[in-house]
Design a protein around this motif. Structure first.
Motif, PDB file in Angstrom:
ATOM      1  N   UNK A   1     -72.033  96.293  73.155  1.00 51.96           N
ATOM      2  CA  UNK A   1     -72.697  97.015  72.077  1.00 51.96           C
ATOM      3  C   UNK A   1     -72.415  96.423  70.704  1.00 51.96           C
ATOM      4  N   UNK A   2     -71.689  95.315  70.656  1.00 49.59           N
ATOM      5  CA  UNK A   2     -71.201  94.821  69.380  1.00 49.59           C
ATOM      6  C   UNK A   2     -72.069  93.807  68.670  1.00 49.59           C
ATOM      7  N   UNK A   3     -73.155  93.355  69.286  1.00 46.96           N
ATOM      8  CA  UNK A   3     -74.006  92.368  68.636  1.00 46.96           C
ATOM      9  C   UNK A   3     -75.083  93.052  67.812  1.00 46.96           C
ATOM     10  N   UNK A   4     -75.376  92.540  66.644  1.00 48.78           N
ATOM     11  CA  UNK A   4     -76.457  93.075  65.850  1.00 48.78           C
ATOM     12  C   UNK A   4     -76.009  93.480  64.464  1.00 48.78           C
ATOM     13  N   UNK A   5     -76.967  93.822  63.612  1.00 51.17           N
ATOM     14  CA  UNK A   5     -76.641  94.123  62.215  1.00 51.17           C
ATOM     15  C   UNK A   5     -76.045  95.499  61.990  1.00 51.17           C
ATOM     16  N   UNK A   6     -76.079  96.377  62.987  1.00 53.24           N
ATOM     17  CA  UNK A   6     -75.565  97.735  62.812  1.00 53.24           C
ATOM     18  C   UNK A   6     -74.378  97.983  63.735  1.00 53.24           C
ATOM     19  N   UNK A   7     -73.379  98.759  63.287  1.00 55.22           N
ATOM     20  CA  UNK A   7     -72.119  98.910  64.024  1.00 55.22           C
ATOM     21  C   UNK A   7     -72.194  99.918  65.171  1.00 55.22           C
ATOM     22  N   UNK A   8     -73.004  99.593  66.177  1.00 54.53           N
ATOM     23  CA  UNK A   8     -73.182 100.489  67.317  1.00 54.53           C
ATOM     24  C   UNK A   8     -71.898 100.601  68.133  1.00 54.53           C
ATOM     25  N   UNK A   9     -71.216  99.467  68.312  1.00 51.81           N
ATOM     26  CA  UNK A   9     -69.954  99.509  69.061  1.00 51.81           C
ATOM     27  C   UNK A   9     -68.969 100.461  68.402  1.00 51.81           C
ATOM     28  N   UNK A  10     -68.862 100.387  67.070  1.00 52.42           N
ATOM     29  CA  UNK A  10     -67.928 101.237  66.343  1.00 52.42           C
ATOM     30  C   UNK A  10     -68.317 102.710  66.461  1.00 52.42           C
ATOM     31  N   UNK A  11     -69.620 102.983  66.404  1.00 53.89           N
ATOM     32  CA  UNK A  11     -70.085 104.364  66.579  1.00 53.89           C
ATOM     33  C   UNK A  11     -69.738 104.885  67.960  1.00 53.89           C
ATOM     34  N   UNK A  12     -70.030 104.080  68.989  1.00 56.15           N
ATOM     35  CA  UNK A  12     -69.843 104.528  70.366  1.00 56.15           C
ATOM     36  C   UNK A  12     -68.381 104.823  70.670  1.00 56.15           C
ATOM     37  N   UNK A  13     -67.494 103.898  70.318  1.00 55.56           N
ATOM     38  CA  UNK A  13     -66.089 104.113  70.669  1.00 55.56           C
ATOM     39  C   UNK A  13     -65.484 105.253  69.856  1.00 55.56           C
ATOM     40  N   UNK A  14     -65.937 105.423  68.598  1.00 56.91           N
ATOM     41  CA  UNK A  14     -65.414 106.512  67.780  1.00 56.91           C
ATOM     42  C   UNK A  14     -65.869 107.860  68.311  1.00 56.91           C
TER      43      UNK A  14
END
Length: 452
Positions: free
Chosen positions: A36-49
């Protein structure tokens, strides 16, 4: 990858929004990695948080119900591989070997005369409304493409909504800021004592009335079911859920049908409410108020309840958006996320997961458990737009050049096969463990609570 010994920024933001004590965020440790960490928006950070605060809330509720204090909760380890797999659970689903339909032929991006439109026509009544609104000669992508091309994006949007369909003009800028969670202020709140719970099952014995559909709300309630709650989903018989959607999100709960316009069914529903601890709703603002079932009405009648409301566009959205239907894909389009994910040719893009849906689901579950730990008597509001606002404004920017690009990782460790009312399902496990069995078929259970 292992992250430990420091306070995760996104987890701290979400935990603070939920009213949690900031020192507990340092007890979270992240291991592994996903895609989920590739791309201009922090989706990985949202998901794990979102998953982390859900785990923190579960630990808090378990500690309180064990007779200790909120500070007695243990440390929490979040595996980002499990998170990444769960956030695209609908893509991993196989129903008796068959891949589900994720988007119908009339759902997608379409070029208008002055920009782009995103449609959602997965449900038959929404497809019929779209065809009717635009006077399509046939319910085909070709007919829709030709008709949209001759109209402005907003014209298509308003025609569709006016007929009961779903189409949203793709916004070039981010929408107005929305809160991640709001508390509904009520008077006369009453503390509800739940008693003890088995270790590892912090929500055991909690009765959750589930009035949600599709992904975000059902993710919240299936998570509460995994953590021990008795979750009973209620739907109107005239609005069937898609089998594939329920096969994915029906874990950890039972499903029954009640028509609130019928006196007998309404009496059954009132009886369920009288014995419920939690109500989670996922209908647009105003829909349940017409039945006297808005959060304020529920809390006035049953002051010890926890009521979590969920909508698409947010209660603070400008009219007429606050009261409109919406789905994750539409909010991505209307909130400016799809434009931020556009490809080199300008075609709107998508996040690597329906992260607004899944992220909001874990936030709702976290909010419910925090409210239960505090004795109940609280109303909470969440929205997909609120989660989108957090994604684009609150979290640190991500690095990358395309929202749909994926890193190397395998989902296999978090996939299982389980029997269900739909046959054998291949499905993703929860970041918090495995369900004891698969879902029954939608609407086939009795509208009764299990014995405590």
């Amino acid at each position: 990858m292992t992250i430990g010994g420091e306070r995760d920024f996104g987890t701290g933001q979400a935990w603070e929004a939920l009213g949690g004590a900031p020192e507990f965020v340092e007890r979270v440790r992240f291991v592994g990695g996903g895609d989920l960490g590739e791309g201009p928006l922090p989706v990985r950070e949202l998901a794990r948080a979102a998953v982390a605060v859900c785990g923190l809330a579960a630990g808090e509720l378990g500690a309180v119900r064990a007779g200790g204090s909120a500070g007695d909760r243990p440390s929490l380890v979040v595996d980002e591989g499990a998170v990444a797999t769960a956030f695209v659970s609908e893509r991993h689903l196989r129903v008796a070997g068959r891949a589900p339909m994720v988007f119908a032929p009339l759902s997608g991006f379409w070029r208008a005369a002055d920009g782009w439109v995103r449609t959602h026509a997965n449900y038959p009544h929404h497809e019929a409304a779209l065809v009717r609104a635009l006077r399509l000669p046939s319910a085909t992508p070709e007919a829709l493409r030709a008709e949209v091309a001759g109209r402005t994006a907003v014209e298509v949007q308003e025609l569709a909504y006016g007929a009961g369909g779903l189409a949203v003009a793709v916004a070039e800028r981010y929408g107005a800021p929305q809160p991640l969670v709001e508390t509904v202020r009520t008077t006369g709140a009453r503390v509800r004592v739940l008693g003890g719970a088995p270790q590892g099952r912090p929500a055991a014995g909690v009765r959750v009335l589930d009035l949600t559909r599709v992904i975000a709300g059902p993710v919240a309630t299936r998570t509460l079911g995994l953590l021990g709650a008795d979750v009973l989903r209620i739907d109107p018989p005239g609005l069937p859920e898609a089998d594939d959607a329920y096969a994915d999100t029906g874990f950890g709960k039972r499903s029954a049908l009640l028509d609130l316009a019928r006196a007998g069914d309404r009496a059954v529903f009132e009886g369920l409410l009288a014995e419920a601890d939690v109500v989670v709703t996922g209908y647009r603002p105003g829909a349940l108020e017409r039945h006297g079932l808005g959060a304020r009405e529920l809390l006035e009648r049953w002051p010890g309840l926890v009521v979590a409301e969920l909508c698409a566009w947010g209660w603070r959205a400008p009219e007429p958006w606050a009261g409109r239907r919406g789905f994750d894909s539409l909010v991505q389009a209307g909130y400016g996320i799809a434009a931020a994910c556009a490809g080199p040719d300008g075609t709107p893009g998508v996040l690597p997961a329906q992260a607004l849906d899944h992220g909001t689901g874990y936030l709702v579950a976290a909010g419910v458990m925090r409210a239960l730990a505090g004795g109940g008597g609280r109303g909470l509001r969440f929205s997909l737009a609120g989660t989108g606002s957090w994604l684009v404004r609150g979290l640190p920017p991500a690095r990358g050049d395309g929202c749909a690009r994926a890193a190397e990782y395998s989902a296999e460790p978090w996939l299982r096969e389980t029997g269900s009312g739909y046959g054998v399902l291949r499905h993703a496990v929860s970041p918090f463990g495995e369900w004891g069995g698969g879902p029954s078929r939608w609407g086939t259970d009795r509208a009764v609570w299990l014995p405590r």
